[in-house]
Scaffold this active site. Structure first.
Site, PDB file in Angstrom:
ATOM      1  N   GLU A   1      -3.200  11.170   3.832  1.00 27.99           N
ATOM      2  CA  GLU A   1      -1.801  11.042   3.397  1.00 27.99           C
ATOM      3  C   GLU A   1      -0.976  10.333   4.475  1.00 27.99           C
ATOM      4  OE1 GLU A   1       1.046  10.718   0.966  1.00 27.99           O
ATOM      5  OE2 GLU A   1      -0.550  12.008   0.217  1.00 27.99           O
TER       6      GLU A   1
ATOM      7  N   GLU B   1       2.062   2.173   3.326  1.00 27.45           N
ATOM      8  CA  GLU B   1       3.290   1.923   2.572  1.00 27.45           C
ATOM      9  C   GLU B   1       4.388   1.354   3.465  1.00 27.45           C
ATOM     10  OE1 GLU B   1       4.342   5.532   0.569  1.00 27.45           O
ATOM     11  OE2 GLU B   1       2.752   5.307  -0.921  1.00 27.45           O
TER      12      GLU B   1
END
Length: 133
Positions: free
Chosen positions: A72, A79
């Site tokens: 994650e 991102e």
């Protein structure tokens, strides 16, 4: 190598941990998915203590928890880099983000399977004891 060299290496070593901790805290403060993973990980740790899982089972729980969190964090980093490079829609930017998110999904799915293999028999056994009384 003099004393100054050892101190500067130690200082750099400590700084890497400080920067990593800052990254973790920043992501944890801003990323809802990471917050969800931490909450779910906490629940799994509590369940692991409640059900007194074996050392081997603990290893699988720990690998599952840290693997999902690490992926994650990498997803978040991907991102951020993609957003830094372009704010406009680009198919490759979307693919990079989607593939990074898919890596978390795949590992999380594996972690759920591990959790079911470890905890489901224990939960069934607990319910069977309750139903007898």
């Amino acid at each position: 190598m003099g004393l100054k060299d050892k101190t500067s290496k130690g200082s750099r070593w400590r700084k890497t941990f400080v920067y990593a901790w800052q990254g973790l805290m920043d992501a944890l403060g801003k990323e809802k998915n990471l917050q969800f993973h931490f909450v779910f990980a906490s629940i799994m740790v509590v369940c692991s203590f409640i059900f007194s899982i074996s050392r081997t089972e603990w290893l699988f729980v720990i690998l599952s928890i840290f693997g999902v969190i690490a992926l994650e964090l990498m997803n978040t980093a991907v991102e951020r880099v993609v957003d830094l490079v372009t704010k406009e829609y680009h198919p490759l930017a979307k693919q990079a983000k989607d593939i990074a998110a898919a890596s978390v999904l795949v590992y999380a799915f594996m972690s759920v399977i591990i959790g079911l293999v470890i905890f489901l028999p224990k939960v069934i056994q607990l319910f069977e004891k309750w139903l007898v009384f």
